[in-house]
Scaffold this motif. Structure first.
Motif, short mmCIF file in Angstrom:
data_model
loop_
_atom_site.label_atom_id
_atom_site.label_comp_id
_atom_site.label_asym_id
_atom_site.label_seq_id
_atom_site.Cartn_x
_atom_site.Cartn_y
_atom_site.Cartn_z
N VAL A 71 -0.35 70.79 8.05
CA VAL A 71 0.24 71.58 6.97
C VAL A 71 1.61 72.04 7.45
O VAL A 71 1.74 72.61 8.53
CB VAL A 71 -0.62 72.79 6.59
N ASN A 72 2.62 71.73 6.65
CA ASN A 72 3.97 72.21 6.94
C ASN A 72 4.12 73.60 6.34
O ASN A 72 3.91 73.82 5.16
CB ASN A 72 5.01 71.26 6.36
N MET A 73 4.51 74.55 7.19
CA MET A 73 4.56 75.95 6.79
C MET A 73 5.96 76.52 6.99
O MET A 73 6.37 76.80 8.13
CB MET A 73 3.54 76.74 7.61
N PRO A 74 6.75 76.69 5.92
CA PRO A 74 8.03 77.40 6.05
C PRO A 74 7.77 78.89 6.20
O PRO A 74 7.23 79.54 5.30
CB PRO A 74 8.76 77.07 4.75
N LEU A 75 8.10 79.44 7.34
CA LEU A 75 7.70 80.80 7.67
C LEU A 75 8.40 81.86 6.83
O LEU A 75 7.95 83.01 6.80
CB LEU A 75 7.95 81.06 9.16
N TYR A 76 9.46 81.47 6.13
CA TYR A 76 10.18 82.44 5.30
C TYR A 76 9.57 82.58 3.91
O TYR A 76 9.93 83.49 3.15
CB TYR A 76 11.64 82.00 5.13
N ARG A 77 8.65 81.71 3.52
CA ARG A 77 8.18 81.68 2.14
C ARG A 77 7.50 82.98 1.74
O ARG A 77 6.93 83.70 2.58
CB ARG A 77 7.26 80.50 1.87
N LYS A 78 7.54 83.27 0.46
CA LYS A 78 6.88 84.45 -0.07
C LYS A 78 5.38 84.35 0.19
O LYS A 78 4.77 83.31 -0.01
CB LYS A 78 7.16 84.57 -1.56
#
Length: 320
Positions: A71-78
């Protein structure tokens, strides 16, 4: 076929072929599941997904294969903390984190045996992430679609730079400009243990984007992408009315607030979900110019692997 590298050993996959985490395009079950079943690493893109849809996709992938996926997780996402809680509860095999520091997730996922891969775009961040304890690095070069490094240093140079700086102490995944087996061979020769393929997997039936977007990828040449949005979260996208407008504003040195309004008025969703390929952000890499066929994702994986083997066999051998 198997191609063994430090990355395939780390992740438990047969081939050093990763399908990049692409918002919308791989924010679904079909694409990552097909790639993982074929022996690569399928990557579910959590960025634009509601928590319920993300959980459903994880469940479907886990029930559809016993092979690893990520799973690709952009850490900035809401709602990042809620998403991280879900990924921990699901005990996903691999997390590929971007746009944030590894300390935000590393300890909790390593404790449950999840392999932790961090996305970087230069030597400094690569060394910091390695020293923090991540298991591997994705190195993103200037050719990449979506969010290339602001420096736009090419993958050819950047991967070698990071490989030298890390001195073989951590597995590397090269990203940006790869579309076939010859590209995979190049990535491995640079010191990476795998290549990340993004734009190539957009031209598959399983990719969760509009038909118009797929046709734009198939019709693009290697010089048909544009980088726009400097200072605003720069993107590389196939040229259209949106990119023309941004390039005009940037070229005239218009103030950043005006540029920001135009930049934010367009979105990736407009192109990927709504099919607006005129005003939407058609994020894609320079490798779109190397993609000319719509193929099932599993066939793409198989073709990359066989193309790699042929290219390797055809290389000139050194003689005394």
């Amino acid at each position: 076929m198997r191609i063994e590298t430090n990355v395939t050993r780390l992740l438990g996959i047969d081939l050093p072929i990763l399908q990049a985490g692409m918002s919308w395009a791989s924010s679904c079950t079909a694409l990552p599941l097909a790639v993982s079943r074929a022996g690569g690493l399928g990557v579910l893109a959590a960025g634009p997904m509601y928590i319920e849809a993300l959980e459903q996709c994880i469940d479907e992938i886990q029930s559809g294969t016993d092979k690893p996926f990520a799973v690709n997780m952009p850490l900035y996402r809401k709602g990042a903390e809620e998403v991280l809680d879900l990924l921990e509860a699901k005990r996903i095999p691999v997390i590929i984190a971007s746009q944030g520091g590894p300390k935000k997730y590393l300890e909790r996922f390593k404790a449950i045996g999840t392999k932790c891969i961090h996305v970087v775009a230069g030597e400094e961040h690569a060394i910091k992430a390695m020293n923090a304890g991540v298991d591997g690095l994705v190195i993103v070069g200037g050719e990449a679609g979506g969010h290339p490094p602001p420096s736009l240093v090419s993958t050819l140079v950047l991967v070698r730079s990071v490989a030298k700086a890390t001195d073989g102490c951590i597995p590397l995944i090269a990203s940006g400009g790869f579309a076939d087996g010859r590209g995979l061979l190049a990535a491995l020769s640079l010191g990476a243990g795998a290549a990340n393929f993004g734009t190539r997997f957009m031209a598959t039936p399983e990719a969760n984007i509009s038909e118009g977007y797929k046709l734009a990828v198939l019709g693009a040449g290697v010089s048909d992408t544009r980088t726009v949005g400097g200072g605003l979260g720069m993107i590389r996208a196939i040229g259209n009315r949106f990119t023309d407008r941004m390039l005009d504003l940037e070229g005239r040195g218009v103030d950043i607030e005006t540029r920001k309004a135009v930049f934010l008025a367009s979105s990736l969703k407009m192109a990927a979900f709504d099919g607006d390929v005129v005003e939407g952000k058609m994020e894609a890499g320079q490798s779109s110019g190397l993609v000319d066929r719509l193929m099932p994702a599993a066939a793409v994986v198989a073709e990359i692997a066989s193309d790699y083997a042929r290219a390797l066999d055809a290389l000139p051998r050194a003689v005394a």
